[in-house]
Write a protein that holds these residues in place. Structure first.
Motif, mmCIF file in Angstrom:
data_model
loop_
_atom_site.group_PDB
_atom_site.id
_atom_site.type_symbol
_atom_site.label_atom_id
_atom_site.label_comp_id
_atom_site.label_asym_id
_atom_site.label_seq_id
_atom_site.Cartn_x
_atom_site.Cartn_y
_atom_site.Cartn_z
ATOM 1 N N THR A 268 -10.157 8.574 7.755
ATOM 2 C CA THR A 268 -9.744 7.201 7.434
ATOM 3 C C THR A 268 -10.334 6.687 6.130
ATOM 4 O O THR A 268 -9.619 6.110 5.291
ATOM 5 N N GLU A 269 -11.616 6.857 5.924
ATOM 6 C CA GLU A 269 -12.253 6.327 4.721
ATOM 7 C C GLU A 269 -11.706 6.979 3.453
ATOM 8 O O GLU A 269 -11.542 6.324 2.418
ATOM 9 N N LYS B 283 -8.391 5.415 2.691
ATOM 10 C CA LYS B 283 -8.594 4.092 2.093
ATOM 11 C C LYS B 283 -8.961 4.224 0.614
ATOM 12 O O LYS B 283 -8.481 3.444 -0.224
ATOM 13 N N SER B 284 -9.776 5.216 0.291
ATOM 14 C CA SER B 284 -10.167 5.436 -1.102
ATOM 15 C C SER B 284 -8.962 5.844 -1.951
ATOM 16 O O SER B 284 -8.819 5.414 -3.099
ATOM 17 N N GLY C 270 -5.237 4.596 8.675
ATOM 18 C CA GLY C 270 -5.835 4.415 7.361
ATOM 19 C C GLY C 270 -5.189 3.352 6.499
ATOM 20 O O GLY C 270 -5.624 3.113 5.371
ATOM 21 N N HIS C 271 -4.143 2.692 7.005
ATOM 22 C CA HIS C 271 -3.436 1.690 6.202
ATOM 23 C C HIS C 271 -4.363 0.545 5.804
ATOM 24 O O HIS C 271 -5.119 0.016 6.613
ATOM 25 N N THR C 272 -4.298 0.169 4.521
ATOM 26 C CA THR C 272 -4.966 -1.031 3.997
ATOM 27 C C THR C 272 -3.991 -1.721 3.056
ATOM 28 O O THR C 272 -2.852 -1.259 2.879
ATOM 29 N N ASN C 273 -4.406 -2.793 2.417
ATOM 30 C CA ASN C 273 -3.519 -3.541 1.520
ATOM 31 C C ASN C 273 -4.118 -3.685 0.123
ATOM 32 O O ASN C 273 -4.313 -4.794 -0.378
ATOM 33 N N PRO C 274 -4.423 -2.595 -0.572
ATOM 34 C CA PRO C 274 -5.103 -2.687 -1.868
ATOM 35 C C PRO C 274 -4.281 -3.351 -2.967
ATOM 36 O O PRO C 274 -4.850 -3.953 -3.879
ATOM 37 N N SER D 34 0.820 -1.201 0.000
ATOM 38 C CA SER D 34 0.000 0.000 0.000
ATOM 39 C C SER D 34 0.853 1.249 0.000
ATOM 40 O O SER D 34 2.027 1.231 0.383
ATOM 41 N N GLN E 295 -5.847 5.000 -1.449
ATOM 42 C CA GLN E 295 -5.009 3.821 -1.640
ATOM 43 C C GLN E 295 -5.586 2.888 -2.710
ATOM 44 O O GLN E 295 -4.847 2.319 -3.515
ATOM 45 N N ARG E 296 -6.916 2.726 -2.719
ATOM 46 C CA ARG E 296 -7.536 1.890 -3.756
ATOM 47 C C ARG E 296 -7.334 2.489 -5.141
ATOM 48 O O ARG E 296 -7.060 1.761 -6.108
#
Length: 517
Positions: free
Chosen positions: A464-465, A468-469, A330-334, A322, A471-472
């Motif tokens: 946060t959201e 996430k957006s 806010g970390h994610t794994n897109p 990411s 990163q996607r």
């Protein structure tokens, strides 16, 4: 910040050059005995804070210049340094005001005023160096000064602005000594931080001594420090083994790090989790072979991060999927979601559907050093093994490398990033926002709108959201491919204290924490 950087958050600092051109003055016998020698492979691009946005330069800035605000070790909220206090005016988050301390002087004895602060910010934005920090202040409209009161007027809401002021980009310079329209040349510095730059030899060494005029967030300054700069990690390792440096930080070879035994006598090892990351960046400008999204997505399908981590870095880093690293809001794994396993089949189908002839030929450039060289060789091996790519690997000296990617000369390049301040905004706006410091040519109205949205929230979890957006969207557009995230290693001899406080993974060097036991 570029780690190279990378990319970095600043504390208080200051500097005065007592000699031009570097090593002409000899230290006193007393000073020589007290001096602590610190070794690093980082490069100082410029001693002028308007002219650099990388780890080596900002490490110096955090010791020789002073900002209005600074960070305590591992702190997330900036505290006053050159300022007596700072705060937003009203609730719009578009006016930020600081009251400058009235007892500050530059190392040359000249009183620091609000006009110096105003000049420092406006000059940095005006010069707009191609490797400078101005992308960090995309929301800043103008600065006014009235006596010791400095007011920053912002174009849009920006809750992260105080953190940006606390970085090396907020370094205060003497307006009578720094040119209005160009960078200052030579090896002299005029600042107000805890150290003076007594002697400087570019690429070789810098001698720092405590600044007796310093007043700010620190209650004490350290002793004299000699920084030795090494061309590469192997040279730094040899100097460490030979006892030529007392402390090492950035970058020792992965092989040496992996073989460390903290129980060894004569040595202390400090290890800390950090948000330092490394990306494979693409030049998306028209005419580049990486301009087509399908090509970049195909690369993302092929890269085997665990293989890079184990074969090149001996598991001293960990795979990253990411834009925003682990441990950061806010970390994610897109990238894992979109490209879960290396697949030449998926990459081929993408390229075929887009009508792209293979093999796609491009140039991959890296900074000249053994670690980046091994990394680039492994990436080339992975890509060429598919038969879909033909990769030419080129190594460049750091300053040449900076100028090259800044001018859009490279198809792809590997680049590290150390955050300047502890907020996910530092991985979005400077890296993928409009006029980003990566100089990749990537622009997205969707991403810019989301970045602006994240900056409006004083309560950061509310963003946060949107993070996430972002990163996607980056995993879809692929202006870069995240590679890895690392820990921070500091080695010191057993008679040195404070090495564990030297760095908190942000690029700030707290040299004043070092001392003899």
């Amino acid at each position: 910040m570029q780690s190279i950087r990378l990319r970095i958050l600043v504390t208080c600092a200051v500097v005065l050059a007592a000699a031009v051109g570097g090593w002409q003055l000899l230290p006193s016998e007393e000073e020589s005995r007290a001096t602590i020698t610190v070794g690093t492979t980082d490069v100082v691009t410029s001693l002028d804070p308007a002219g650099a946005y990388d780890a080596g330069s900002w490490a110096i800035y955090s010791n020789v210049y002073q900002s209005l605000l600074t960070f305590k070790p591992n702190g997330v909220t900036p505290v006053p340094d050159a300022a007596r206090d700072c705060d937003f005016v009203g609730v719009t988050l578009q006016t930020f005001q600081c009251e400058l301390r009235d007892d500050l002087t530059f190392a040359n004895g000249r009183k620091i005023t609000g006009e110096d602060v105003k000049y420092s910010f406006e000059r940095m934005l005006r010069i707009k160096s191609d490797v400078g920090p101005q992308p960090l202040f995309s929301t800043l409209k103008n600065v006014t000064a009235r006596g010791q009161t400095v007011t920053f007027n912002l174009r849009t809401r920006d809750a992260t602005f105080p953190q940006k002021v606390a970085t090396g980009a907020g370094s205060i310079v003497d307006r009578s000594q720094y040119p209005d329209q160009s960078l200052r040349e030579g090896e002299s510095v005029d600042g107000s931080g805890p150290y003076l730059l007594k002697q400087y030899e570019p690429g070789v060494r810098a001698r720092l001594v405590p600044n007796p005029r310093y007043k700010g967030a620190l209650t004490k300054t350290g002793g004299p420090v000699l920084i030795r700069y090494f061309e590469g990690s192997d040279q730094l390792a040899e100097a460490w083994k030979a006892g030529q440096v007392d402390v090492t930080h950035r970058q020792l070879p992965a092989k040496l790090i992996a073989g460390l035994d903290p129980a060894d006598s004569g040595m202390r090892v400090s290890v800390a989790d950090t948000a330092e990351i490394r990306n494979l960046v693409f030049n998306v400008r028209p005419g580049s072979p990486m301009a087509k999204k399908a090509v970049r997505q195909a690369v993302a399908w092929v890269i085997d991060r665990p293989k890079v981590v184990t074969s090149v870095y001996r598991a001293t880093v960990q795979p990253l999927y990411s834009l925003i690293p682990q441990g950061t809001l806010g970390h994610t794994n897109p990238f894992f979601d979109a490209y879960p396993e290396p697949s030449a089949k998926e990459a081929r189908e993408l390229l075929d559907d887009a009508g792209i002839r293979t093999p796609v030929t491009f140039t991959l450039v890296h900074r000249a050093d053994s670690g980046p060289a091994q990394e680039a060789a492994e990436l080339r091996r992975q890509l060429e093994a598919t038969g879909l790519f033909k990769v030419k690997v080129v190594a460049e000296d750091w300053k040449v490398f900076q100028k090259g990617y800044g001018a859009g000369k490279y198809d792809a390049y590997t680049l590290g990033w150390i955050p300047d301040f502890p907020d996910p905004d530092n991985f979005t706006q400077p890296l993928v926002g409009k006029d980003s410091t990566l100089r990749s040519g990537y622009e997205s109205k969707t991403v810019d709108k989301l970045i602006a949205s994240t900056q409006q929230y004083g309560e950061r979890p509310r963003a946060t959201e949107d993070f996430k957006s972002i990163q996607r969207q980056i995993a879809t557009d692929v202006p870069l491919v995240p590679l890895w995230q690392k820990k921070d290693y500091v080695l010191s001899s057993e008679d040195i204290s404070g090495a564990q406080y030297l760095s908190d993974g942000t690029g700030v060097w707290r040299l004043w924490e070092l001392g003899w036991i």
